[in-house]
Design an enzyme around this catalytic site. Structure first.
Site, PDB file in Angstrom:
ATOM      1  N   TYR A  58      36.679  56.442  47.878  1.00 27.56           N
ATOM      2  CA  TYR A  58      36.795  55.130  48.521  1.00 27.56           C
ATOM      3  C   TYR A  58      36.928  55.288  50.036  1.00 27.56           C
ATOM      4  O   TYR A  58      36.257  54.597  50.807  1.00 27.56           O
ATOM      5  CB  TYR A  58      38.015  54.416  47.932  1.00 27.56           C
ATOM      6  CG  TYR A  58      38.286  53.027  48.464  1.00 27.56           C
ATOM      7  CD1 TYR A  58      37.481  51.946  48.094  1.00 27.56           C
ATOM      8  CD2 TYR A  58      39.372  52.779  49.312  1.00 27.56           C
ATOM      9  CE1 TYR A  58      37.746  50.671  48.555  1.00 27.56           C
ATOM     10  CE2 TYR A  58      39.637  51.503  49.773  1.00 27.56           C
ATOM     11  CZ  TYR A  58      38.828  50.446  49.391  1.00 27.56           C
ATOM     12  OH  TYR A  58      39.101  49.180  49.852  1.00 27.56           O
TER      13      TYR A  58
ATOM     14  N   LYS B  37      34.397  53.849  52.903  1.00 24.63           N
ATOM     15  CA  LYS B  37      34.874  52.897  53.916  1.00 24.63           C
ATOM     16  C   LYS B  37      34.769  53.483  55.328  1.00 24.63           C
ATOM     17  O   LYS B  37      34.559  52.734  56.286  1.00 24.63           O
ATOM     18  CB  LYS B  37      36.308  52.474  53.598  1.00 24.63           C
ATOM     19  CG  LYS B  37      36.429  51.641  52.314  1.00 24.63           C
ATOM     20  CD  LYS B  37      35.634  50.355  52.402  1.00 24.63           C
ATOM     21  CE  LYS B  37      35.882  49.439  51.221  1.00 24.63           C
ATOM     22  NZ  LYS B  37      35.123  48.174  51.323  1.00 24.63           N
TER      23      LYS B  37
HETATM   24  P1  NAP Z   1      38.655  42.256  44.207  1.00 23.41           P
HETATM   25  O1  NAP Z   1      39.671  41.181  44.118  1.00 23.41           O
HETATM   26  O2  NAP Z   1      38.663  43.358  43.221  1.00 23.41           O
HETATM   27  O3  NAP Z   1      37.201  41.566  44.229  1.00 23.41           O
HETATM   28  C1  NAP Z   1      36.074  42.358  44.332  1.00 23.41           C
HETATM   29  C2  NAP Z   1      34.872  41.475  44.531  1.00 23.41           C
HETATM   30  O4  NAP Z   1      33.735  42.321  44.746  1.00 23.41           O
HETATM   31  C3  NAP Z   1      34.567  40.608  43.325  1.00 23.41           C
HETATM   32  O5  NAP Z   1      34.142  39.340  43.768  1.00 23.41           O
HETATM   33  C4  NAP Z   1      33.429  41.352  42.642  1.00 23.41           C
HETATM   34  O6  NAP Z   1      32.498  40.498  41.999  1.00 23.41           O
HETATM   35  C5  NAP Z   1      32.735  41.955  43.830  1.00 23.41           C
HETATM   36  N1  NAP Z   1      31.931  43.107  43.474  1.00 23.41           N
HETATM   37  C6  NAP Z   1      32.344  44.329  43.022  1.00 23.41           C
HETATM   38  N2  NAP Z   1      31.291  45.105  42.789  1.00 23.41           N
HETATM   39  C7  NAP Z   1      30.193  44.378  43.092  1.00 23.41           C
HETATM   40  C8  NAP Z   1      28.807  44.620  43.057  1.00 23.41           C
HETATM   41  N3  NAP Z   1      28.321  45.805  42.641  1.00 23.41           N
HETATM   42  N4  NAP Z   1      27.949  43.640  43.443  1.00 23.41           N
HETATM   43  C9  NAP Z   1      28.425  42.445  43.870  1.00 23.41           C
HETATM   44  N5  NAP Z   1      29.732  42.142  43.907  1.00 23.41           N
HETATM   45  C10 NAP Z   1      30.592  43.097  43.523  1.00 23.41           C
HETATM   46  O7  NAP Z   1      38.707  42.995  45.618  1.00 23.41           O
HETATM   47  P2  NAP Z   1      39.295  42.526  47.040  1.00 23.41           P
HETATM   48  O8  NAP Z   1      40.644  43.088  47.174  1.00 23.41           O
HETATM   49  O9  NAP Z   1      39.055  41.088  47.237  1.00 23.41           O
HETATM   50  O10 NAP Z   1      38.338  43.389  47.976  1.00 23.41           O
HETATM   51  C11 NAP Z   1      37.295  42.831  48.754  1.00 23.41           C
HETATM   52  C12 NAP Z   1      36.880  43.863  49.792  1.00 23.41           C
HETATM   53  O11 NAP Z   1      38.001  44.186  50.619  1.00 23.41           O
HETATM   54  C13 NAP Z   1      36.417  45.183  49.183  1.00 23.41           C
HETATM   55  O12 NAP Z   1      35.360  45.708  49.928  1.00 23.41           O
HETATM   56  C14 NAP Z   1      37.641  46.067  49.316  1.00 23.41           C
HETATM   57  O13 NAP Z   1      37.315  47.425  49.332  1.00 23.41           O
HETATM   58  C15 NAP Z   1      38.190  45.585  50.645  1.00 23.41           C
HETATM   59  N6  NAP Z   1      39.605  45.904  50.834  1.00 23.41           N
HETATM   60  C16 NAP Z   1      40.552  45.432  49.988  1.00 23.41           C
HETATM   61  C17 NAP Z   1      41.888  45.758  50.223  1.00 23.41           C
HETATM   62  C18 NAP Z   1      43.000  45.286  49.324  1.00 23.41           C
HETATM   63  O14 NAP Z   1      44.144  45.762  49.516  1.00 23.41           O
HETATM   64  N7  NAP Z   1      42.776  44.369  48.393  1.00 23.41           N
HETATM   65  C19 NAP Z   1      42.224  46.578  51.304  1.00 23.41           C
HETATM   66  C20 NAP Z   1      41.236  47.043  52.138  1.00 23.41           C
HETATM   67  C21 NAP Z   1      39.918  46.687  51.904  1.00 23.41           C
HETATM   68  P3  NAP Z   1      32.482  40.187  40.388  1.00 23.41           P
HETATM   69  O15 NAP Z   1      33.899  40.003  39.953  1.00 23.41           O
HETATM   70  O16 NAP Z   1      31.663  38.926  40.326  1.00 23.41           O
HETATM   71  O17 NAP Z   1      31.787  41.327  39.711  1.00 23.41           O
END
Ligand code: NAP
Length: 243
Positions: A151, A155
């Site tokens: 990951y 990133k």
């Molecule tokens: P999340 O709640 O797990 O949601 C992930 C989203 O990504 C869902 O809408 C999912 O869609 C979509 N997704 C996953 N694989 C996909 C694919 N192959 N094609 C299209 N859509 C896909 O995650 P989140 O926490 O909101 O994270 C959003 C972004 O922020 C990510 O890039 C993550 O790495 C980044 N981020 C998160 C955090 C954190 O602490 N949460 C911290 C740093 C960065 P479906 O459900 O429709 O499949």
């Protein structure tokens, strides 16, 4: 007539992406919600956006890790003014236990997805000489996370892609920036136990974990004219976790 700007947010069915879709709708954008598997949640979000903000909102199913799926999505939705590359996945695993499948899925979703979607969105932006791309990286892409090497690598790649692409497309008046979130409470954090979450909260100088709305408002800012001299940057939205 004032043209309404159009934003595509990938992975907008849940979490940060869903909050970002709501924030752009509130700011008056026409919104395209990309989802992969969570169709019902994407539909519910579209209904909410249409009823609360009275703005246009359409759904676009695509797996961003698959270049053909991304091409098909763009052939259906057409041009966008703003692209938020948010879709991502993560797993926690000792480095030596990471499987080929896990490595490839993480790199092709979290980094490949940014490449495939940006490549598809850019020709129209270059033709219009305007556009904004916002990539959602992670603070782990800046400083590395134990048990998340795959990951962190993806990133970090997003940060490199952002900086290089920003230089390449700046002459066309297209801005490319990156947000590096800290720990944000979404489904992605579900596998963390309460002890770990407390430790992460303690490690965050502002004394709380982030919300999806914290990231969404930063994305709306970066897309706006108020950020018109900002490109190639990594905006940390992490409560001071990484300074
Ligand atoms: P999340 O709640 O797990 O949601 C992930 C989203 O990504 C869902 O809408 C999912 O869609 C979509 N997704 C996953 N694989 C996909 C694919 N192959 N094609 C299209 N859509 C896909 O995650 P989140 O926490 O909101 O994270 C959003 C972004 O922020 C990510 O890039 C993550 O790495 C980044 N981020 C998160 C955090 C954190 O602490 N949460 C911290 C740093 C960065 P479906 O459900 O429709 O499949």
């Amino acid at each position: 007539m004032v043209k309404i700007a159009r934003v595509l947010i990938t992975g907008a069915s849940r979490g940060i992406g869903a909050a970002t879709a709501l924030a752009f709708a509130e700011a008056g954008y026409s919104v395209v919600i990309n989802y992969n598997k969570s169709e019902e949640r994407a539909k519910a979000l579209r209904d909410k956006i249409e009823s609360v903000y009275k703005t246009s909102c359409i759904l676009a199913q695509a797996d961003v890790s698959d270049p053909d799926s991304v091409r098909e999505m763009f052939s259906q939705i057409g041009e966008v003014d703003v692209l938020v590359n948010n879709a991502g996945c993560s797993t926690q695993r000792l480095f030596t236990d990471i499987t080929d499948e896990e490595w490839n899925r993480t790199i092709s979703t979290d980094l490949g997805g940014v490449f495939y979607c940006s490549r598809a969105a850019l020709p129209a932006m270059i033709r219009k000489k305007s556009g904004v791309i916002i990539n959602i990286s992670s603070m782990w892409g800046e400083v590395g996370a134990s048990c998340e090497v795959h990951y962190s690598a993806a990133k970090a790649g997003v940060i490199g892609l952002t900086k290089a692409l920003a230089k390449e497309v700046a002459p066309s008046d297209i801005r490319v920036n990156c947000i590096a979130p800290g720990v944000i409470m979404t489904d992605m954090m579900q596998s963390f136990d309460s002890e770990t979450l407390s430790a992460l909260t303690e490690e965050t100088p502002l004394g709380r974990l982030g919300t999806p709305e914290d990231i969404a408002s930063a994305a709306v800012f970066l897309a706006s004219d108020k950020a018109s001299f900002i490109t190639g940057q990594v905006l940390g939205v992490n409560g001071g976790f990484v300074i």
